[in-house]
Design an enzyme around this catalytic site. Structure first.
Site, PDB file in Angstrom:
ATOM      1  N   ASP A   1      15.920  52.308  49.866  1.00  0.00           N
ATOM      2  CA  ASP A   1      16.090  51.552  48.637  1.00  0.00           C
ATOM      3  C   ASP A   1      16.042  52.565  47.492  1.00  0.00           C
ATOM      4  O   ASP A   1      15.646  53.715  47.696  1.00  0.00           O
ATOM      5  CB  ASP A   1      14.943  50.539  48.526  1.00  0.00           C
ATOM      6  N   ARG A   2      16.413  52.167  46.286  1.00  0.00           N
ATOM      7  CA  ARG A   2      16.388  53.127  45.178  1.00  0.00           C
ATOM      8  C   ARG A   2      15.131  52.978  44.312  1.00  0.00           C
ATOM      9  O   ARG A   2      14.207  53.752  44.438  1.00  0.00           O
ATOM     10  CB  ARG A   2      17.654  53.007  44.323  1.00  0.00           C
ATOM     11  N   ASP A   3      15.104  51.988  43.415  1.00  0.00           N
ATOM     12  CA  ASP A   3      14.001  51.874  42.457  1.00  0.00           C
ATOM     13  C   ASP A   3      12.674  51.652  43.179  1.00  0.00           C
ATOM     14  O   ASP A   3      12.528  50.716  43.951  1.00  0.00           O
ATOM     15  CB  ASP A   3      14.260  50.742  41.468  1.00  0.00           C
TER      16      ASP A   3
ATOM     17  N   GLY B   1       9.018  48.633  37.055  1.00  0.00           N
ATOM     18  CA  GLY B   1       8.208  47.416  37.083  1.00  0.00           C
ATOM     19  C   GLY B   1       9.172  46.259  36.943  1.00  0.00           C
ATOM     20  O   GLY B   1      10.236  46.266  37.540  1.00  0.00           O
TER      21      GLY B   1
ATOM     22  N   ASN C   1      20.381  47.322  45.019  1.00  0.00           N
ATOM     23  CA  ASN C   1      20.838  46.219  44.182  1.00  0.00           C
ATOM     24  C   ASN C   1      20.717  46.674  42.733  1.00  0.00           C
ATOM     25  O   ASN C   1      19.666  47.177  42.334  1.00  0.00           O
ATOM     26  CB  ASN C   1      19.946  44.981  44.356  1.00  0.00           C
ATOM     27  N   GLN C   2      21.773  46.493  41.969  1.00  0.00           N
ATOM     28  CA  GLN C   2      21.760  46.862  40.551  1.00  0.00           C
ATOM     29  C   GLN C   2      22.444  45.774  39.737  1.00  0.00           C
ATOM     30  O   GLN C   2      23.461  46.003  39.088  1.00  0.00           O
ATOM     31  CB  GLN C   2      22.423  48.235  40.354  1.00  0.00           C
TER      32      GLN C   2
ATOM     33  N   ARG D   1      24.279  41.874  48.629  1.00  0.00           N
ATOM     34  CA  ARG D   1      23.032  41.820  47.866  1.00  0.00           C
ATOM     35  C   ARG D   1      21.849  41.697  48.818  1.00  0.00           C
ATOM     36  O   ARG D   1      21.725  40.745  49.569  1.00  0.00           O
ATOM     37  CB  ARG D   1      23.054  40.651  46.879  1.00  0.00           C
ATOM     38  N   LYS D   2      20.979  42.702  48.784  1.00  0.00           N
ATOM     39  CA  LYS D   2      19.798  42.651  49.627  1.00  0.00           C
ATOM     40  C   LYS D   2      18.994  41.402  49.275  1.00  0.00           C
ATOM     41  O   LYS D   2      18.911  41.056  48.098  1.00  0.00           O
ATOM     42  CB  LYS D   2      18.928  43.905  49.420  1.00  0.00           C
TER      43      LYS D   2
ATOM     44  N   ASP E   1      10.329  49.380  49.021  1.00  0.00           N
ATOM     45  CA  ASP E   1       9.037  49.053  48.419  1.00  0.00           C
ATOM     46  C   ASP E   1       8.823  47.555  48.241  1.00  0.00           C
ATOM     47  O   ASP E   1       7.848  47.143  47.631  1.00  0.00           O
ATOM     48  CB  ASP E   1       8.866  49.780  47.081  1.00  0.00           C
TER      49      ASP E   1
END
Length: 179
Positions: free
Chosen positions: A14-16, A24, A59-60, A107-108, A133
């Site tokens: 995953d990214r963020d 957050g 996802n963005q 989309r996850k 996360d």
């Protein structure tokens, strides 16, 4: 003609909150707010040492919502690739879903991005890992049929993940031990 090589396992990230500091609530909207987390590059290194490629799936929807300019998203991913390259590392791919619709196949926690990466790069999902996360990242891996899911979180809530680690340095240690 010799037979094609078998598909390769992969480590999906995953990214963020995994690659970069999580904002957050909200989104990382600008390059100035994009900071790699300590330990992420070491996770990519651990996978590479075992011969496994690394792919980021993210996802963005902030792009679709008009909060994240597309050029800023591209700049973040260019910085990510450049910072890894300085350490002699690379990602096989970065897949992005900007859809705001939870039913969108990419989309996850839907598995579309992992399935697309597997097809595009001849990857064996049944021997791959998914690291995230959030529980939705774990579910994404499960929905795609990956072998191992890792939740990077030290919270008390139960998880469906195969492993739980408190942070990215611990994730790198897990990859070195278990890949």
């Amino acid at each position: 003609m010799p037979p094609a090589p078998p598909p390769s396992p992969c480590v999906f990230f995953d990214r963020d909150g995994i690659v970069n500091q999580s904002p957050g609530p909200g989104y990382v909207n600008h390059l100035d707010d994009f900071h790699l987390l300590p330990g992420f590059a070491d996770c990519v290194r651990a996978a590479a040492e075992k011969g496994l490629p690394a792919v980021v799936v993210t996802n963005q929807r902030g792009v679709t919502r008009g909060l994240t300019p597309p050029d800023q998203l591209e700049a973040m991913h260019q910085r990510l690739r450049a910072e890894l390259a300085r350490e002699g590392l690379a990602l096989l791919d970065i897949l992005v879903c900007t859809a705001d619709d939870p039913a969108h196949p990419d989309r996850k926690p839907n598995p579309g991005m992992l399935l697309a990466a597997a097809e595009r790069h001849h990857l064996d999902l049944s021997r791959s890992w998914m690291i995230g996360d959030r529980e939705s990242d774990v579910q994404t891996g499960r929905n795609a049929g990956v072998a191992v899911t890792v939740l990077v979180d030290n919270g008390p809530a139960p998880t469906a993940a195969t492993f739980r680690v408190p942070d990215m340095p611990a994730c790198a240690a897990l990859l070195r031990e278990r890949l």
